[in-house]
Design a protein around this motif. Structure first.
Motif, short mmCIF file in Angstrom:
data_model
loop_
_atom_site.label_atom_id
_atom_site.label_comp_id
_atom_site.label_asym_id
_atom_site.label_seq_id
_atom_site.Cartn_x
_atom_site.Cartn_y
_atom_site.Cartn_z
N VAL A 491 -71.09 -56.99 111.79
CA VAL A 491 -70.12 -57.38 110.68
C VAL A 491 -70.15 -56.42 109.58
O VAL A 491 -69.09 -55.77 109.22
CB VAL A 491 -70.22 -58.52 110.38
N CYS A 526 -62.16 -62.19 103.06
CA CYS A 526 -61.84 -62.88 104.24
C CYS A 526 -63.25 -63.35 105.07
O CYS A 526 -63.44 -64.34 105.48
CB CYS A 526 -60.95 -62.36 105.22
N ILE A 527 -64.09 -62.19 105.18
CA ILE A 527 -65.29 -62.24 105.79
C ILE A 527 -66.14 -63.01 105.34
O ILE A 527 -66.86 -64.19 105.94
CB ILE A 527 -66.01 -60.79 106.11
N LEU A 529 -65.35 -65.74 103.07
CA LEU A 529 -64.92 -67.00 103.29
C LEU A 529 -65.32 -67.63 104.81
O LEU A 529 -65.60 -68.79 104.60
CB LEU A 529 -63.51 -67.02 103.09
N THR A 530 -64.90 -66.80 105.64
CA THR A 530 -65.43 -67.17 106.76
C THR A 530 -67.05 -67.64 106.93
O THR A 530 -67.46 -68.73 107.62
CB THR A 530 -65.05 -66.25 107.97
N LEU A 531 -67.56 -66.66 106.46
CA LEU A 531 -69.18 -67.26 106.67
C LEU A 531 -69.72 -68.14 105.67
O LEU A 531 -70.39 -69.11 106.27
CB LEU A 531 -70.00 -65.85 105.97
N LEU A 533 -67.67 -70.86 105.27
CA LEU A 533 -67.24 -71.97 106.13
C LEU A 533 -68.37 -72.33 107.24
O LEU A 533 -68.82 -73.45 107.60
CB LEU A 533 -65.65 -71.86 107.01
N ILE A 534 -68.71 -71.13 107.88
CA ILE A 534 -69.59 -71.33 108.90
C ILE A 534 -70.81 -72.10 108.37
O ILE A 534 -71.67 -72.99 109.03
CB ILE A 534 -69.89 -70.21 109.55
N ARG A 536 -71.32 -73.80 105.80
CA ARG A 536 -71.16 -75.36 105.54
C ARG A 536 -71.22 -76.15 106.85
O ARG A 536 -71.78 -77.22 106.88
CB ARG A 536 -69.71 -75.46 104.85
N GLN A 537 -70.76 -75.73 107.78
CA GLN A 537 -70.86 -76.37 109.33
C GLN A 537 -72.20 -76.68 109.52
O GLN A 537 -72.63 -77.40 110.53
CB GLN A 537 -70.01 -75.73 110.33
#
Lengths: 544, 236
Positions: A491, A526-527, A529-531, A533-534, A536-537
């Motif tokens: 990444v 964007c990267i 933000l995605t990370l 979100l992951i 938090r999951q």
């Protein structure tokens, strides 16, 4: 069963056990590593072939230049090899492998164990040296020698083996010398060791490229030989030259000198290790366990870190900082990489001064410098920042049983990540003023690499916290090379390449200044933000 | 009626097909010293890990001082101090630094931390040891330091897995007396142990686990724990 068979079986089983977990990622890393080494070897083969072929047309002068290159290459290999062997051997003493203490309780002659350890390191050194020296030796021999003959292969094998023994002996003796004197202040000595090593590297560089070297291209043949013969590297008392001359001349004297020197050093080293291995191990472990009395007889408080003065998140970050500062391997590695970046740009600035460059060539150098910095930054972050969460290791139960949220924990890791990366971020801002050819782009490169590095720090911290490898937390190298580490590498490298592409597009006038900054920043955002979100999951999924 | 500090309702945890904890119902009241006994692999440590929020249950709910540990972990964790059966923490910190750190993470004020540490280091003769980095500690000293850290914020509940493993006889007595005093002052202790004599001497209630199930629960009133243990091991 012989004791060597038992020792080799034990090592084989340990290797298999290591491969038993996260097998796929380890296999990928293993083959990736092999591919990089082979790629490097092929690159050396073709580039040295190209250089030696062009030198071949210059007749006698060309051959002398090629000989000089071989001497320089072997000198650099020896310096790097001794540095690496010193670090490996010193780590052997300071890490205190439990198996060695167990073996001490058995009726086993310590010299056998020492010979086993030495034999293993020589085998590894030989493999690594083969990758670097074989392509050089083969191209030199096929162009300036008698072609690819069995004699050349034997000579090359002898040189590689001698180099492996020489570097191992030199490094091992240096480590014994250091470990006998420093049993406690490992951090300071590691940092000093790294600085001394870098100083030796710079001195070697100056020895190989002295000021009068460039004059050789501007003079006639009568003046050539006096200057060439007086170059510092051509001093016949430098032992590495005897090894280089085994390949470049047919003189038997060099062979005898090399072999006698190497064998002599090796015997001294073996004797030194046999007599000092266990005494040093035991002495270091005893020192580590003993109370630290000062000269006045009082006990040192060792409370340099006053956690009680900080908030929870700050105290956690400070705790991780203590882990880095008090682990000599960690701080030393960080300083080594930072100095390496400095060294890289130092070399880069010298090359640019001497080259008569075209605009296009300079543009490529700009992109290369930018991507090069990104590569070093990524290496640094993968090793120093990515493992921060996993480094909670076997003590993770403690932190996760306390009333502290995982978001706060991540915040503390993020804070520490930026603290640890501060030298890197400063370099990202300042280093572009070193090579003068970067002149028109310095501001862009500084801002670009600062933003990119800042985002890389956050990416590595987040990816390290998504699925932390607590089981291997005591070994940051293993954490970095785990499957998540590899994913982080992919990444972040993709992000870096995009950033470098922006720079390339700007200097070729296809991107505007604003676009170069906005595009990678948006992609990085964007990267991230995605990370997030992951992350938090996966918050509630840590299990112990 | 006594206040309930720990309540487990049908708590279960499976590892693939193995039922490490199997439908445990359990209640511990304020002031109890509750000892969980049972053979190796009985599920004691897994049960404790669920109580402390380190493992998620496959089924069932655990409340700590009225807080569901799975749903409100932070609230629940404010109420207890925990010592793992493997009390390895930060080798690079001194004992004092470790206690300071724990106090800071628990949100205590600087003065309060210092005063509390002064009190805690009186429990064991550890003053000089605590100046050294924990990497040089013996198993027993690690255990004691982790125990002191768990007490720093005066939690209502102490959860301790194998509390006396590695301790010398004098330290075991001090440890037991400290727990008894703590319980007398209104604290609650939940511990898992193999050392039946420790449970016999200091526990007020005992629960016996085998194969993931809570086989027997009883007050410790002169009843021989060896008999209960044998019964537990032989249970199907």
């Amino acid at each position: 069963m012989s004791i060597f068979k038992v020792l080799s079986d034990t090592d084989r089983k340990a290797f298999k056990a290591w491969f038993a977990t996260q097998t796929l990622s380890k296999i990928l890393v293993f083959f990736g590593f092999i591919a990089v080494l082979l790629g490097l070897s092929l690159f050396l083969f073709y580039s040295s072939g190209w250089i030696f072929t062009s030198l071949y047309h210059l007749k006698n002068f060309g051959q002398l230049t090629a000989n000089y290159i071989m001497r320089a290459a072997i000198l650099f290999i020896v310096i790097l090899g001794i540095g690496s062997s010193t670090a490996t051997c010193a780590n052997l003493f300071f890490a205190g492998n439990k198996n060695y203490f167990y073996l001490l309780t058995l009726p086993l002659d310590p010299r056998i164990l020492v010979r086993w350890i030495v034999a293993k390191t020589i085998v590894v050194n030989t493999i690594m040296l083969t990758i670097f020296l074989l392509p050089l030796g083969l191209t030199y021999g096929s162009i300036f020698g008698q072609g690819l003959t069995g004699f050349l292969v034997i000579k090359l094998g002898l040189v590689i083996l001698s180099l492996a023994v020489l570097t191992n002996s030199g490094g091992g003796m240096a480590a014994v010398f250091i470990a006998k004197r420093i049993k406690r202040h490992k951090s300071v000595m590691t940092i000093l060791g790294v600085i001394v090593f870098m100083a030796i590297l710079v001195a070697t560089f100056r020895l190989v490229f002295p000021g009068n070297l460039t004059r050789l291209t501007q003079i006639d043949s009568r003046q050539f030989f006096p200057i060439y013969n007086n170059l510092p590297l051509n001093n016949r008392f430098i032992p590495t030259n005897w090894l280089a001359d085994m390949l470049t001349t047919t003189s038997a004297t060099n062979v005898v000198l090399s072999l006698v020197f190497t064998a002599g050093l090796f015997l001294v080293y073996l004797r030194m290790m046999a007599g000092n291995f266990y005494p040093i191990l035991l002495s270091i472990s005893a020192k580590a366990a003993a109370p630290q009395a000062t000269l006045s007889g009082t006990i040192q408080t060792n409370t340099a870190f006053h956690f009680e003065k900080y908030s929870a998140a700050d105290a956690l970050a400070l705790k991780d900082l203590a882990a880095i500062i008090r682990a000599p391997g960690e701080s030393g590695y960080g300083i080594f990489l930072i100095l390496l970046i400095g060294f890289f740009f130092y070399l880069f600035s010298r090359v640019s001064i001497q080259a008569e460059t075209t605009r296009e060539w300079t543009n490529w150098l700009v992109v290369f410098a930018y991507a090069g910095f990104g590569f070093f930054a990524n290496t640094y972050l993968l090793r120093m920042v990515f493992p921060l969460t996993a480094k909670e290791s076997t003590g993770a139960w403690y932190i996760f049983s306390l009333p502290i949220s995982k978001n706060k924990l991540l915040g503390s890791k993020m804070l520490l990540a930026y603290l640890v990366s501060l030298p890197l971020l400063l370099m990202a801002l300042l280093i572009w003023w070193l090579p003068p050819f970067l002149n028109p782009y310095q501001n862009l490169l500084a801002i670009g690499s600062f933003i990119t590095t800042g985002m890389l720090v956050a990416m590595h911290t987040l990816m390290g916290a998504i699925s932390p490898n607590f089981a291997d937390g005591d070994s940051p190298e293993r954490v970095s090379t785990s499957s998540m580490g590899m994913a982080a590498l992919v990444v972040t490298t993709a992000f870096e390449l995009l950033s470098a592409y922006g720079i390339y597009s700007y200097i070729n006038h296809s991107w505007s200044f604003e676009r170069v900054l906005i595009m990678p920043a948006a992609a990085g955002g964007c990267i991230l933000l995605t990370l997030v979100l992951i992350f938090r999951q996966t918050l509630g999924k840590y299990q112990f | 009626m006594n206040r309930v500090v720990i309540e487990a309702d049908n708590l279960s945890r499976n590892f693939d097909k193995i039922k490490a904890v199997d439908g445990v119902h359990l209640t511990v009241n304020a002031g109890d010293i509750y000892a969980l006994i049972g053979p190796n692999g009985a599920g004691k440590t897994t049960f404790i890990k669920i109580l402390t929020g380190l493992l998620a249950p496959s089924k069932g709910i655990a409340w700590i001082c009225g807080q569901d540990i799975a749903k409100n972990p932070l609230e629940a964790k404010r109420h207890f101090g925990y010592v793992s059966d493997n009390p390895v923490v930060y080798d690079y910190l001194t004992g004092y630094e470790f206690l300071n750190l724990t106090g800071a993470i628990r949100g205590m004020k600087e003065k309060e931390i210092k005063r509390r540490i002064e009190e805690l280091v009186q429990i064991f003769p550890l003053k000089e040891v605590m100046l050294q980095k924990m990497g040089s500690y013996s198993r027993g000293n690690r255990q004691k330091t982790a125990f002191l850290a768990s007490m720093i914020s005066k939690p209502e509940l102490l959860i301790i897995d194998e509390p006396i493993a590695g301790l010398d006889p004098t330290s075991i007595t001090i440890f037991g007396q400290t727990l008894a005093r703590y319980a007398r002052d209104g604290g609650t202790v939940f511990l898992a142990t193999h050392i039946l004599s420790f449970g016999q001497d200091f526990a007020t209630r005992v629960g016996a686990m085998n194969k993931g199930r809570l086989v027997k629960e009883t007050e410790v009133t002169g009843e021989n724990l060896n008999e209960i243990y044998k019964e537990t091991v032989n249970s199907k």
